[in-house]
Design a protein around this motif. Structure first.
Motif, short mmCIF file in Angstrom:
data_model
loop_
_atom_site.label_atom_id
_atom_site.label_comp_id
_atom_site.label_asym_id
_atom_site.label_seq_id
_atom_site.Cartn_x
_atom_site.Cartn_y
_atom_site.Cartn_z
N ARG A 76 0.83 -1.21 0.00
CA ARG A 76 0.00 0.00 0.00
C ARG A 76 0.86 1.26 0.00
NH1 ARG A 76 -3.10 -2.83 3.80
NH2 ARG A 76 -2.16 -1.65 5.50
N ALA A 80 1.09 3.97 -2.98
CA ALA A 80 0.76 5.37 -2.73
C ALA A 80 1.91 6.28 -3.16
CB ALA A 80 0.43 5.59 -1.26
N LYS A 83 1.99 6.45 -7.02
CA LYS A 83 0.90 7.22 -7.64
C LYS A 83 1.04 8.71 -7.38
CE LYS A 83 -2.63 3.67 -7.15
NZ LYS A 83 -3.87 3.35 -6.42
N SER A 84 1.57 9.04 -6.24
CA SER A 84 1.58 10.45 -5.84
C SER A 84 2.83 11.17 -6.31
CB SER A 84 1.50 10.57 -4.33
OG SER A 84 2.74 10.25 -3.75
N MET A 118 -1.80 11.95 4.36
CA MET A 118 -1.23 10.89 3.52
C MET A 118 0.13 10.43 4.07
SD MET A 118 -0.31 10.87 -0.54
CE MET A 118 -1.95 10.62 -1.15
N MET A 122 1.07 6.69 5.46
CA MET A 122 2.23 5.95 4.96
C MET A 122 3.15 5.56 6.12
SD MET A 122 3.27 7.57 1.28
CE MET A 122 3.00 9.29 1.61
#
Length: 138
Positions: A76, A80, A83-84, A118, A122
């Motif tokens: 995950r 993340a 993608k970010s 976010m 993380m």
């Protein structure tokens, strides 16, 4: 004709030896020298060590442990991050704040709060993936 003995050829040469040292107390050395008898201490220890053969204790081989406890949590976090553009965006925000050109609008404030949330997610996922439990969680 010469009466000299032929020189030892490569097939008759002794294998090259390399030194190996150990530290002993005076009492240990004295005991080993007594046990060695007519042999040199080096020869006695070499024979003793090599004669032990399969009886000598073998080091246990351990399967390397992966520090990852939760593969899903790690996946995950990596997804993340992939993608970010959070690192780039945070860097741009920090630069703008440092030079005084960051307008603090409600939209900017919301973006900053989402970025912080976010990063916190993380962090939690990474800590869980590595098997760490945060204080207050259990």
């Amino acid at each position: 004709m010469s009466t000299k003995a032929p020189m030892a050829g490569p097939d008759r040469a002794r294998p090259k030896t390399t030194p190996f040292s150990i530290r002993l107390t005076e009492d240990e050395k004295r005991l080993l020298m007594q046990r060695a008898g007519a042999l040199s201490l080096g020869a006695y220890l070499r024979n003793l060590a090599l004669a032990a053969g399969d009886r000598a204790p073998r080091p246990q081989t351990r399967k390397p442990r992966s520090p990852v406890k939760d593969q899903e949590a790690l996946a995950r976090v990596l997804a993340a991050l992939g993608k970010s553009r959070i690192a780039n965006n945070l860097n741009q925000l920090a630069r703008a704040a440092n030079i005084g050109t960051l307008p603090l609008t409600p939209e900017t404030e919301q973006d900053l709060l989402e970025a912080c949330a976010m990063v916190a997610r993380m962090r939690r996922d990474l800590m869980a993936a590595l098997g760490f439990v945060e204080r207050g969680e259990q």
